[in-house]
Design an enzyme around this catalytic site. Sequence first.
Site, PDB file in Angstrom:
ATOM      1  N   LYS A 153      34.867  38.502   9.921  1.00  0.00           N
ATOM      2  CA  LYS A 153      33.546  39.130  10.475  1.00  0.00           C
ATOM      3  C   LYS A 153      33.141  39.901   9.184  1.00  0.00           C
ATOM      4  O   LYS A 153      31.730  39.952   8.954  1.00  0.00           O
ATOM      5  CB  LYS A 153      34.107  40.417  11.329  1.00  0.00           C
ATOM      6  CG  LYS A 153      34.558  40.195  12.749  1.00  0.00           C
ATOM      7  CD  LYS A 153      33.578  39.633  13.616  1.00  0.00           C
ATOM      8  CE  LYS A 153      33.370  38.130  13.603  1.00  0.00           C
ATOM      9  NZ  LYS A 153      33.930  37.273  14.512  1.00  0.00           N
ATOM     10  N   LYS A 159      24.768  30.160  15.374  1.00  0.00           N
ATOM     11  CA  LYS A 159      25.513  30.618  16.358  1.00  0.00           C
ATOM     12  C   LYS A 159      26.425  29.384  16.812  1.00  0.00           C
ATOM     13  O   LYS A 159      27.778  29.731  17.043  1.00  0.00           O
ATOM     14  CB  LYS A 159      24.677  31.124  17.485  1.00  0.00           C
ATOM     15  CG  LYS A 159      25.587  31.826  18.750  1.00  0.00           C
ATOM     16  CD  LYS A 159      26.387  33.021  18.234  1.00  0.00           C
ATOM     17  CE  LYS A 159      27.213  33.447  19.355  1.00  0.00           C
ATOM     18  NZ  LYS A 159      28.391  34.436  18.930  1.00  0.00           N
ATOM     19  N   GLU A 166      40.651  37.693  11.468  1.00  0.00           N
ATOM     20  CA  GLU A 166      39.492  37.698  12.484  1.00  0.00           C
ATOM     21  C   GLU A 166      38.541  38.903  11.541  1.00  0.00           C
ATOM     22  O   GLU A 166      37.328  38.659  11.410  1.00  0.00           O
ATOM     23  CB  GLU A 166      39.568  38.169  13.738  1.00  0.00           C
ATOM     24  CG  GLU A 166      38.459  38.458  14.514  1.00  0.00           C
ATOM     25  CD  GLU A 166      37.510  37.289  14.780  1.00  0.00           C
ATOM     26  OE1 GLU A 166      37.566  36.208  14.358  1.00  0.00           O
ATOM     27  OE2 GLU A 166      36.220  37.568  15.320  1.00  0.00           O
ATOM     28  N   HIS A 220      53.607  37.221  -2.945  1.00  0.00           N
ATOM     29  CA  HIS A 220      53.787  35.730  -3.688  1.00  0.00           C
ATOM     30  C   HIS A 220      52.320  35.290  -4.628  1.00  0.00           C
ATOM     31  O   HIS A 220      52.268  34.243  -4.644  1.00  0.00           O
ATOM     32  CB  HIS A 220      54.018  34.939  -2.439  1.00  0.00           C
ATOM     33  CG  HIS A 220      55.367  35.215  -1.681  1.00  0.00           C
ATOM     34  ND1 HIS A 220      56.666  34.882  -2.302  1.00  0.00           N
ATOM     35  CD2 HIS A 220      55.840  35.809  -0.664  1.00  0.00           C
ATOM     36  CE1 HIS A 220      57.380  35.441  -1.624  1.00  0.00           C
ATOM     37  NE2 HIS A 220      56.937  35.953  -0.583  1.00  0.00           N
ATOM     38  N   ARG A 240      20.195  30.231  17.481  1.00  0.00           N
ATOM     39  CA  ARG A 240      20.862  28.782  16.890  1.00  0.00           C
ATOM     40  C   ARG A 240      20.512  28.313  15.697  1.00  0.00           C
ATOM     41  O   ARG A 240      21.125  27.223  15.301  1.00  0.00           O
ATOM     42  CB  ARG A 240      20.612  27.896  18.142  1.00  0.00           C
ATOM     43  CG  ARG A 240      20.895  28.167  19.602  1.00  0.00           C
ATOM     44  CD  ARG A 240      20.189  27.209  20.204  1.00  0.00           C
ATOM     45  NE  ARG A 240      20.880  26.003  20.279  1.00  0.00           N
ATOM     46  CZ  ARG A 240      22.000  25.515  20.767  1.00  0.00           C
ATOM     47  NH1 ARG A 240      22.614  26.243  21.671  1.00  0.00           N
ATOM     48  NH2 ARG A 240      22.625  24.181  20.586  1.00  0.00           N
ATOM     49  N   TRP A 269      18.290  24.906  12.044  1.00  0.00           N
ATOM     50  CA  TRP A 269      19.204  25.172  10.892  1.00  0.00           C
ATOM     51  C   TRP A 269      19.574  24.131  10.184  1.00  0.00           C
ATOM     52  O   TRP A 269      19.905  23.009  10.657  1.00  0.00           O
ATOM     53  CB  TRP A 269      20.743  25.549  11.943  1.00  0.00           C
ATOM     54  CG  TRP A 269      21.870  26.042  10.946  1.00  0.00           C
ATOM     55  CD1 TRP A 269      21.962  27.426  10.600  1.00  0.00           C
ATOM     56  CD2 TRP A 269      22.830  25.200  10.403  1.00  0.00           C
ATOM     57  NE1 TRP A 269      22.936  27.379   9.709  1.00  0.00           N
ATOM     58  CE2 TRP A 269      23.773  26.044   9.938  1.00  0.00           C
ATOM     59  CE3 TRP A 269      23.240  24.066  10.561  1.00  0.00           C
ATOM     60  CZ2 TRP A 269      24.541  25.798   9.019  1.00  0.00           C
ATOM     61  CZ3 TRP A 269      24.441  23.592   9.846  1.00  0.00           C
ATOM     62  CH2 TRP A 269      25.056  24.383   9.265  1.00  0.00           C
ATOM     63  N   ASN A 293      18.118  18.136  17.509  1.00  0.00           N
ATOM     64  CA  ASN A 293      19.265  18.906  17.379  1.00  0.00           C
ATOM     65  C   ASN A 293      20.341  17.831  17.236  1.00  0.00           C
ATOM     66  O   ASN A 293      20.675  17.243  18.077  1.00  0.00           O
ATOM     67  CB  ASN A 293      19.490  19.873  18.572  1.00  0.00           C
ATOM     68  CG  ASN A 293      21.024  20.782  18.426  1.00  0.00           C
ATOM     69  OD1 ASN A 293      21.436  20.816  17.293  1.00  0.00           O
ATOM     70  ND2 ASN A 293      21.231  21.188  19.468  1.00  0.00           N
ATOM     71  N   GLY A 294      21.127  18.167  16.087  1.00  0.00           N
ATOM     72  CA  GLY A 294      22.166  17.161  15.796  1.00  0.00           C
ATOM     73  C   GLY A 294      22.183  16.479  14.471  1.00  0.00           C
ATOM     74  O   GLY A 294      21.390  17.109  13.430  1.00  0.00           O
ATOM     75  N   CYS A 321      20.308  24.555  15.626  1.00  0.00           N
ATOM     76  CA  CYS A 321      19.003  24.241  16.163  1.00  0.00           C
ATOM     77  C   CYS A 321      18.630  24.421  17.457  1.00  0.00           C
ATOM     78  O   CYS A 321      19.491  24.132  18.458  1.00  0.00           O
ATOM     79  CB  CYS A 321      18.508  22.658  15.837  1.00  0.00           C
ATOM     80  SG  CYS A 321      18.772  22.269  14.058  1.00  0.00           S
ATOM     81  N   GLU A 375      31.071  37.065   7.024  1.00  0.00           N
ATOM     82  CA  GLU A 375      29.703  36.462   7.615  1.00  0.00           C
ATOM     83  C   GLU A 375      28.572  37.363   7.356  1.00  0.00           C
ATOM     84  O   GLU A 375      27.582  36.817   7.506  1.00  0.00           O
ATOM     85  CB  GLU A 375      30.360  35.517   8.858  1.00  0.00           C
ATOM     86  CG  GLU A 375      30.558  36.321  10.053  1.00  0.00           C
ATOM     87  CD  GLU A 375      30.833  35.591  11.347  1.00  0.00           C
ATOM     88  OE1 GLU A 375      30.419  34.548  11.487  1.00  0.00           O
ATOM     89  OE2 GLU A 375      31.511  36.062  11.967  1.00  0.00           O
TER      90      GLU A 375
HETATM   91  O1  M6R Z   1      31.355  28.329  20.140  1.00  0.00           O
HETATM   92  P1  M6R Z   1      32.593  28.567  19.268  1.00  0.00           P
HETATM   93  O2  M6R Z   1      33.276  29.661  19.746  1.00  0.00           O
HETATM   94  O3  M6R Z   1      33.036  27.171  19.410  1.00  0.00           O
HETATM   95  O4  M6R Z   1      32.233  28.610  17.813  1.00  0.00           O
HETATM   96  C1  M6R Z   1      33.132  28.536  16.751  1.00  0.00           C
HETATM   97  C2  M6R Z   1      32.799  29.263  15.520  1.00  0.00           C
HETATM   98  O5  M6R Z   1      31.607  28.487  14.952  1.00  0.00           O
HETATM   99  C3  M6R Z   1      32.554  30.618  15.656  1.00  0.00           C
HETATM  100  O6  M6R Z   1      33.714  31.412  16.219  1.00  0.00           O
HETATM  101  C4  M6R Z   1      32.127  31.216  14.099  1.00  0.00           C
HETATM  102  O7  M6R Z   1      33.243  31.407  13.355  1.00  0.00           O
HETATM  103  C5  M6R Z   1      31.581  32.752  14.350  1.00  0.00           C
HETATM  104  N1  M6R Z   1      30.433  32.844  13.741  1.00  0.00           N
HETATM  105  C6  M6R Z   1      32.522  33.936  14.029  1.00  0.00           C
HETATM  106  O8  M6R Z   1      32.118  35.061  14.312  1.00  0.00           O
END
Ligand code: M6R
Length: 615
Positions: free
Chosen positions: A492, A610, A488, A511, A27, A73, A99-100, A2, A495
């Site tokens: 990527k 984000k 990672e 396994h 956000r 969001w 926001n929260g 948000c 998401e």
């Molecule tokens: O702002 P931060 O690095 O604390 O955020 C952590 C995760 O929310 C962030 O890395 C998220 O997994 C990303 N979308 C990954 O690409």
Amino acid sequence: MCGIVGYIGKKNAYPVILTGLRHLEYRGYDSAGIALFSDGIKVHKKKGRVSDLEKFIEGKDVSGTIGIGHTRWATHGEPSDANAHPHATENGDVAVVHNGIIENALTLRSFLQSRGHVFSSETDTEVIAHLIEEMENEKSKSFFDSVRRALNRLVGAYAIAALSVREPGTMVVAKKGSPLVIGVGEGEFFVASDAYPISEHTKKVVYLEDGEVAALTASGIVEIRTIENEKRTPRVKKIDLEIEALEKDGFDHFMQKEIFEQPCAVRDCLRGRLSVPPKKAPVLNLGGLRDVEEKLFSAERFVFLGCGTSWHAGLIGRRFFETLTRVPSIVQYASEFRYEDPLVRDTDVFVAVSQSGETADTLAAMKLAKERGATVLGVCNVVGSSVAREAHAGLYTHAGPEIGVASTKAFTTQIAALFLIAARCAEKRNALGPRRFGELLETLRGIPEKIGDVLGREERIRDIAERFGETKNAVYLGRGISFPVALEGALKLKEISYVHAEGYPAAEMKHGPIALVDENMPVVIVAPRGEHHEKIVSNAEEIRARKGKIIAVVSEGDASFDSIAEDVIEIPECDELFSPFLSVIPLQLLAYYVAALRGCDVDRPRNLAKSVTVE
Ligand code: M6R
């Protein structure tokens, strides 16, 4: 999660707020809305993007020099027009953006309904507007006081901006657990969830602290108090940000731009911290750690905290620290840590890793570690963020703004910063001979150029992405320091392209997970040259024997995958310890192109935001 924007001054508030919302759309983008003050409060809100709101508002009255805006969001209540912010009371006298998460929203809602308040949304936020009105009815001495008293009844996290018809020239803002910045202009104030939208108007800002409430008018910050009513003095800081950094610069997406910014971002992270004078040993200058050096250099354990990509960076950080310092190190999901009644000692040094510096779980975990006596470092990108302020000391990653929801340059700069800290600790503890220390830092210095080299192979990776076709599943494998890179890469892909992907340590396949492999399954194997290279080649043979389609990321000149893999992507040769800086790049590009070729909204993937400022 948000975004909040506010303006109070002499200009028309609408364009200022709309532009700010566009900058904050990363956000959250489920719905957007604006409340403008002119002859009463007028609320315009719409499900969808900021551009949908803009279309919806066309032709409507947008006059007013005071206003608040929001891009959402969803937490409580699905994305809809009704659940979009701002939320106003039924008579329209009070409007709020938030926001929260308000944890006691249900209890408050029942209480307010019993007092005759009628709700028009399913959100937790709406209780704030009604609660403020309730306080106004109880004859608070000012609108500011109504907000302050209302906030005393809330449990949870918030950043809010509120308007009331009772005081048409005042905006009240507050923060607890979610970020809020006030920009100080000449006869005008700007409010936003981060400093970027403010930076095009003024470089002077006040970062509200947790539990602070401020009343703003065009002529000044009238007052700042804690919600308990203690007076506070605003601390104005200068920021060094440029809004141009938020443009795409000819790239199709921010994510693509940010992938290509990595050589520069890593260089910026090392700048001024690592110098190699001619014919002399490299020198590390990490001013950000000065206040905690004693604790840091005598730590008996390092604990890394983070979420998502930052947690993956922590996994690599752990390896750097153990290899270089030989001090035991562990990594915890920040979101799990505080529910485990963790054992924390005052000889522990925690390292909280976060791009945004606002991730609620990471912040809560750091606070708990501090309460239990540990020293806490922050490694984050956003200057002035909550992680930076909560930490005893730390390093900024200096990656520049990361707008794409999928973290890319945040990751490589986080591991660069972690390497610097590990190397400094190793130096002070005499854990490395001067020769090895020098070699490692020389290698680190050369990393940005090598990342540039991998980026030069973009076309080849695009071709591979084209052949991914309509694949619905993928597996990513790695061993040792390449395992977090596999995780990672899988994150990527899932998401941004919604392809289900799993990362595994390569030897774990037999396994169980190897049952998934057939001729349709792409298996991405991260296998730079290193100590146990032949082991991962054997694991690849096992996949090949089950007809899996292997895409291998290998060191230049390594022919061991030529007969096993469908596709081989080479990265420059380097010490295995540094390979994540290079091997992650093809995985970022692969995910990017798979998503872009499928027509996915790369920078704003569904269901995500984000910065996750709620638990
Ligand atoms: O702002 P931060 O690095 O604390 O955020 C952590 C995760 O929310 C962030 O890395 C998220 O997994 C990303 N979308 C990954 O690409």
